[in-house]
Design a protein around this motif. Structure first.
Motif: not given
Length: 223
Positions: A136-137, A218-219, A184-185, A191-194
């Motif tokens: 989480w950023r 937005e991510f 949004t995460l 992760h590798g396909s978004t």
């Protein structure tokens, strides 16, 4: 013995100009270690690293070198980094501008034209640090989230065009709450396909119809 010494002396003298010429040639063009590695770090590694959406990793010279001609082509044509914005019309002083500086483009072009040399090891910058996948950023500032809304699972096909997936899931919120922040995460597995993901609330309007509200967050890679 005198003849042997004389030959050795002339051999050394003959080699010295060649070594100096090689060093001068290295100083005349960019190298990966001194210039290109920093450009790659700032403009490419956000996506081109293990676990991210880039199809190949660019974290070191061994990974970058085989792709040097294609990198040159893509940056020269301004297809990469993928931020299409007209350079000649409209506002040019942009905040968080993803476009690669022309000076950096020229540096990569010159580097590849020179044979994509590595350069000197001591010129390399330290590795750039990126957030952990799935981290989480906002956690460092606000702590872990108080409430997590998970979307339903979806399998991404191995081949095909970009897809838009728009699931609607129950928020699990049953009382009025104030929102301090929303993030949004994608999950680690996704992760590798978004490439990017937007989140919205679906709310009931005055006519009793469910409608999509404003975007919450937005991510996107690099943001």
């Amino acid at each position: 013995m005198k003849t042997t010494k004389l030959i050795g002396l002339f051999s050394a003298m003959a080699l010295t100009p060649n070594l100096a010429g090689a060093q001068d040639a290295m100083d005349e063009h960019p190298t990966y270690a001194k210039e290109v590695s920093r450009i790659i770090q700032e403009n490419c590694q956000g996506c081109h690293q293990p676990g991210q959406i880039g199809p190949m990793s660019f974290t070191n010279y061994e990974e970058v070198r085989p792709w040097a001609p294609l990198i040159q082509l893509k940056v020269a044509q301004k297809e990469m980094p993928p931020y299409q914005y007209d350079d000649h019309i409209g506002v040019q002083n942009l905040k968080n501008d993803w476009r690669m500086d022309q000076e950096d483009i020229d540096t990569i072009v010159a580097w590849v034209n020179a044979g994509a040399p590595f350069g000197n090891q001591e010129d390399l910058p330290p590795p750039k640090q990126f957030p952990e996948v799935g981290e989480w950023r906002l956690a460092s500032e606000l702590g872990e989230p108080d409430h997590v809304i998970k979307s339903s699972a979806w399998d991404v096909p191995a081949n095909g065009q970009d897809l838009w997936w728009e699931p609607e899931v129950d928020s699990g919120i049953t009382e009025s709450r104030c929102i301090k922040a929303v993030e949004t995460l994608p999950s680690k597995a996704a992760h590798g396909s978004t490439h990017h993901a937007n989140s919205h609330l679906v709310v009931m309007d005055d006519d009793g119809e469910w409608v999509r509200g404003d975007r919450l967050s937005e991510f996107a890679f690099g943001k």
